[in-house]
Each structure stands twice: as C-alpha cells, then as structure tokens.
Design a protein around this motif. Structure first.
Motif, PDB file in Angstrom:
ATOM      1  N   PHE A  65       0.823  -1.204   0.000  1.00  0.00           N
ATOM      2  CA  PHE A  65       0.000   0.000   0.000  1.00  0.00           C
ATOM      3  C   PHE A  65       0.865   1.267   0.000  1.00  0.00           C
ATOM      4  O   PHE A  65       0.548   2.248  -0.670  1.00  0.00           O
ATOM      5  N   ALA A  66       1.953   1.242   0.771  1.00  0.00           N
ATOM      6  CA  ALA A  66       2.837   2.405   0.809  1.00  0.00           C
ATOM      7  C   ALA A  66       3.514   2.622  -0.537  1.00  0.00           C
ATOM      8  O   ALA A  66       3.695   3.762  -0.986  1.00  0.00           O
ATOM      9  N   GLY A  67       3.903   1.517  -1.201  1.00  0.00           N
ATOM     10  CA  GLY A  67       4.501   1.638  -2.528  1.00  0.00           C
ATOM     11  C   GLY A  67       3.539   2.249  -3.521  1.00  0.00           C
ATOM     12  O   GLY A  67       3.920   3.113  -4.333  1.00  0.00           O
ATOM     13  N   ALA A  68       2.275   1.816  -3.477  1.00  0.00           N
ATOM     14  CA  ALA A  68       1.272   2.409  -4.367  1.00  0.00           C
ATOM     15  C   ALA A  68       1.071   3.887  -4.043  1.00  0.00           C
ATOM     16  O   ALA A  68       0.955   4.729  -4.950  1.00  0.00           O
ATOM     17  N   ALA A  69       1.054   4.228  -2.749  1.00  0.00           N
ATOM     18  CA  ALA A  69       0.872   5.621  -2.343  1.00  0.00           C
ATOM     19  C   ALA A  69       2.027   6.498  -2.804  1.00  0.00           C
ATOM     20  O   ALA A  69       1.836   7.680  -3.130  1.00  0.00           O
ATOM     21  N   THR A  70       3.234   5.942  -2.846  1.00  0.00           N
ATOM     22  CA  THR A  70       4.402   6.704  -3.291  1.00  0.00           C
ATOM     23  C   THR A  70       4.224   7.209  -4.716  1.00  0.00           C
ATOM     24  O   THR A  70       4.711   8.294  -5.069  1.00  0.00           O
ATOM     25  N   VAL A  71       3.532   6.452  -5.522  1.00  0.00           N
ATOM     26  CA  VAL A  71       3.280   6.857  -6.907  1.00  0.00           C
ATOM     27  C   VAL A  71       1.991   7.660  -7.029  1.00  0.00           C
ATOM     28  O   VAL A  71       1.950   8.718  -7.662  1.00  0.00           O
TER      29      VAL A  71
END
Length: 224
Positions: A65-71
C-alpha cells in the motif's frame, strides 16, 4: 511566485516565498510514503526486522500500500493542485545549461579537494536537479519491478526473478542518494535554511541570493 514579507523586527531576516502549497504537499506525500515503503521493505529484506514491524504478512501488506501511495499520492496532488507550478518546476529540473554542468563538475571536484568556483544557479542547482532525476528514475523502476513481483501477476519466472533482483539493487543504490539528500536538507549548515521552503514555503532572502541568485523569485530570469 512573488517576493514576500518584510522583517517584523530589525533582527528578523527578510523572507521570500519559494514553494507553494502544491509543491510542498507533493514533496511530503512522496517523502512520507516512500520512507514507509523503505522501512517496510527493509523489514522484508532483513528477516529479523519483520517481528519489530508487526510480522511478515503485516509488513508485506503495508509495503504494497505504501509503494502504491508513493506513486499515486504525488500524482493526485499534482493533478488537483497548482499544475502550472508543477510544470514550471519540472521544466526547471529538465533544462540543463552549461553553467549547470560546470556547477556539477565543480561540486564533484570539490569533494576530492578541488577549489573550482561554482557558477551562479537558478531555481534549482545542478545537484538538486540530479537528485530529482535519480529519485524519479528510482521510483519508476521500483514501481515497475514491484508490480512484476506482485502476487496474482504471473509473468514468466525469469522476468519475476530478474525484477526482484533489480528491485533490490535499485533501493540499495538509492539509499545513499536519499541519505545525502536528507543530510544536506536537514543537517548541513550552509544548505539547511532551504528546508524552511518545504515547511512554510518561505526562505531567507539572503540565503536565496547566495545559493540561487538567478532564481525567478529574486526577480531575475535564470540563465539558459
């Protein structure tokens, strides 16, 4: 952006507006989500850390989820915010002048004892431009390789294996770049005043005149 504020007292420095709300939100949504992604990624990479972070499955879910939020979060901020300011900053980062290249060579040479004078810089110096480009490339590679190794997506095994290796190598190489950015922004005396620009948008005028004398905020067009 217009220059702002006069000193409230004889000892207070004059301040200049440097970054608007969109630019600050874009920076901090990217920074916070990426740091969370990095922390959970370290928990997955080093087995001993996952217990401290809540267990492997919890760490794995938060990491995704954090990786998706980074983008996605910075993109959302850019789309809903001041797109003109974002385009201006992207253009300033993308355009490299001869002075930028001399600045970067001189800065690198100084790291090994050189004393070359650094040419005047505009809105962003060459080091900031290089950092922004490296950050963008790293996040793009991490996002693509992260999708390839995501459960439920079944590319050929060799692609998954290579993607996982590249994913790990990218963050390993990028961590020193990130550490250097944090050091220069938050700890290194000569450049630390610039951090205020990402907090309330304003920086001391005398600092800006010293480090970015060709920036438009001072009423001068940057050199091409």
């Amino acid at each position: 952006m217009a220059t702002t504020s006069t000193p409230t007292s004889s000892s207070a420095p004059a301040l200049v507006e440097r970054f608007g709300a969109t630019e600050r939100w874009l920076h901090w949504t990217l920074a916070v989500s990426f740091l969370l992604t990095l922390a959970t990624g370290l928990g997955l990479y080093f087995a001993g850390l996952e217990k401290l972070l809540g267990g492997r499955e919890t760490v794995r879910v938060v990491h995704r989820f954090a990786g998706a939020a980074t983008v996605l979060l910075p993109l959302l901020v850019a789309l809903l915010g001041d797109r003109r300011a974002v385009r201006r900053d992207l253009h300033a980062i993308d355009v490299w002048s001869a002075a930028d290249r001399r600045w970067l060579r001189g800065w690198l040479w100084r790291r090994v004892g050189g004393r070359d004078e650094l040419p005047a810089q505009g809105r962003f110096n060459a080091g900031q431009k290089a950092n922004s480009i490296l950050t963008g490339v790293a996040i793009a590679l991490l996002a693509v390789t992260g999708v390839l190794v995501f459960p439920g997506i079944h590319p050929p095994f060799q692609i998954v294996s290579n993607a996982r290796d590249l994913h790990n190598w990218v963050w390993i190489v990028f961590v020193p770049v990130l550490a250097g950015h944090v050091f220069l922004a938050a700890l290194y005396g000569p450049t630390r005043p610039g951090l205020r620009g990402m907090l309330d948008g304003r920086v001391p005028r005398d600092w800006l005149e010293e480090h970015h004398p060709l920036t438009p905020e001072l009423g001068e067009a940057p050199a091409d």
